[in-house]
Motif scaffolding. Sequence first.
Motif, mmCIF file in Angstrom:
data_model
loop_
_atom_site.group_PDB
_atom_site.id
_atom_site.type_symbol
_atom_site.label_atom_id
_atom_site.label_comp_id
_atom_site.label_asym_id
_atom_site.label_seq_id
_atom_site.Cartn_x
_atom_site.Cartn_y
_atom_site.Cartn_z
ATOM 1 N N PRO A 2 0.804 -1.216 0.000
ATOM 2 C CA PRO A 2 0.000 0.000 0.000
ATOM 3 C C PRO A 2 0.842 1.272 0.000
ATOM 4 C CG PRO A 2 0.000 -0.977 2.192
ATOM 5 C CD PRO A 2 0.746 -1.926 1.268
ATOM 6 N N TRP A 3 2.149 1.144 -0.129
ATOM 7 C CA TRP A 3 3.044 2.293 -0.199
ATOM 8 C C TRP A 3 3.737 2.277 -1.559
ATOM 9 C CZ3 TRP A 3 3.340 -1.412 3.718
ATOM 10 C CH2 TRP A 3 4.222 -2.460 3.475
ATOM 11 N N PRO A 4 4.440 3.346 -1.919
ATOM 12 C CA PRO A 4 5.097 3.390 -3.237
ATOM 13 C C PRO A 4 6.045 2.205 -3.444
ATOM 14 C CG PRO A 4 5.188 5.543 -2.186
ATOM 15 C CD PRO A 4 4.660 4.576 -1.155
ATOM 16 N N TYR A 5 5.973 1.617 -4.613
ATOM 17 C CA TYR A 5 6.817 0.455 -4.867
ATOM 18 C C TYR A 5 8.297 0.819 -4.875
ATOM 19 C CZ TYR A 5 8.089 -4.199 -6.135
ATOM 20 O OH TYR A 5 8.634 -5.448 -6.091
ATOM 21 N N THR A 6 8.615 2.074 -5.182
ATOM 22 C CA THR A 6 10.023 2.483 -5.141
ATOM 23 C C THR A 6 10.569 2.355 -3.719
ATOM 24 O OG1 THR A 6 9.366 4.793 -4.892
ATOM 25 C CG2 THR A 6 9.917 4.051 -7.119
ATOM 26 N N TRP A 7 9.713 2.617 -2.716
ATOM 27 C CA TRP A 7 10.146 2.440 -1.330
ATOM 28 C C TRP A 7 10.470 0.978 -1.095
ATOM 29 C CZ3 TRP A 7 9.197 -0.513 2.876
ATOM 30 C CH2 TRP A 7 9.733 -0.090 4.091
ATOM 31 N N THR B 168 5.760 8.466 10.247
ATOM 32 C CA THR B 168 4.799 8.743 9.167
ATOM 33 C C THR B 168 4.553 7.524 8.287
ATOM 34 O OG1 THR B 168 6.464 9.463 7.547
ATOM 35 C CG2 THR B 168 5.600 11.141 9.081
ATOM 36 N N LEU B 169 5.314 6.460 8.512
ATOM 37 C CA LEU B 169 5.231 5.285 7.649
ATOM 38 C C LEU B 169 4.108 4.346 8.083
ATOM 39 C CD1 LEU B 169 9.039 4.490 7.323
ATOM 40 C CD2 LEU B 169 7.580 5.701 5.681
ATOM 41 N N HIS B 170 3.670 3.553 7.146
ATOM 42 C CA HIS B 170 2.667 2.516 7.401
ATOM 43 C C HIS B 170 3.232 1.561 8.457
ATOM 44 C CE1 HIS B 170 0.198 -1.026 6.549
ATOM 45 N NE2 HIS B 170 -0.643 -0.223 5.915
ATOM 46 N N PRO B 171 2.396 1.036 9.360
ATOM 47 C CA PRO B 171 2.904 0.108 10.379
ATOM 48 C C PRO B 171 3.671 -1.084 9.790
ATOM 49 C CG PRO B 171 0.666 0.758 10.911
ATOM 50 C CD PRO B 171 0.976 1.328 9.551
ATOM 51 N N HIS B 172 3.249 -1.576 8.647
ATOM 52 C CA HIS B 172 3.984 -2.693 8.033
ATOM 53 C C HIS B 172 5.356 -2.232 7.537
ATOM 54 C CE1 HIS B 172 0.804 -5.595 8.407
ATOM 55 N NE2 HIS B 172 -0.058 -4.795 7.776
ATOM 56 N N GLN B 173 5.449 -1.008 7.054
ATOM 57 C CA GLN B 173 6.755 -0.488 6.660
ATOM 58 C C GLN B 173 7.662 -0.410 7.886
ATOM 59 O OE1 GLN B 173 5.035 3.056 4.646
ATOM 60 N NE2 GLN B 173 6.724 2.766 3.208
ATOM 61 N N GLN B 174 7.118 0.060 8.996
ATOM 62 C CA GLN B 174 7.909 0.148 10.219
ATOM 63 C C GLN B 174 8.439 -1.226 10.619
ATOM 64 O OE1 GLN B 174 5.371 2.057 13.095
ATOM 65 N NE2 GLN B 174 5.316 3.974 11.947
ATOM 66 N N ARG B 175 7.595 -2.245 10.515
ATOM 67 C CA ARG B 175 8.034 -3.611 10.851
ATOM 68 C C ARG B 175 9.121 -4.096 9.890
ATOM 69 N NH1 ARG B 175 2.748 -4.001 12.821
ATOM 70 N NH2 ARG B 175 1.739 -4.699 10.921
ATOM 71 N N LEU B 176 8.961 -3.796 8.609
ATOM 72 C CA LEU B 176 9.977 -4.201 7.632
ATOM 73 C C LEU B 176 11.313 -3.525 7.943
ATOM 74 C CD1 LEU B 176 7.879 -4.173 4.335
ATOM 75 C CD2 LEU B 176 8.854 -6.175 5.474
ATOM 76 N N LEU B 177 11.269 -2.255 8.323
ATOM 77 C CA LEU B 177 12.504 -1.557 8.685
ATOM 78 C C LEU B 177 13.151 -2.181 9.915
ATOM 79 C CD1 LEU B 177 11.436 2.149 8.107
ATOM 80 C CD2 LEU B 177 13.044 0.811 6.723
ATOM 81 N N THR B 178 12.339 -2.528 10.884
ATOM 82 C CA THR B 178 12.866 -3.148 12.099
ATOM 83 C C THR B 178 13.562 -4.461 11.761
ATOM 84 O OG1 THR B 178 11.183 -2.086 13.468
ATOM 85 C CG2 THR B 178 12.248 -4.065 14.375
#
Length: 85
Positions: free
Chosen positions: A30-35, A69-79
């Motif tokens: 649900p976020w930009p694919y470039t990210w 500011t990131l989606h919770p799933h993005q935060q988990r992926l970063l972690t």
Amino acid sequence: MQQRGKARSGQLSAHTLQELTVLDPWWNPPWPYTWHRTWQQYRATISRNEPVPDALQRWAAQQRTRRHTLHPHQQRLLTRIGITG
């Protein structure tokens, strides 16, 4: 047309969507694919114990700064790759 574009326009069947998700839960994030592509590059670089290029270091620093500011799933992926707030 790529599968993500077809999914956004409602051109994929429920079965196809399910099969793609089984193959890769993040095939249509649900976020930009470039990210997501940059996340993959960073993950691959550190998993090979290679030096992180400057561009990816800057990206990681930006993620730390804007983590809230990131989606919770993005935060988990970063972690998962060691990028924490």
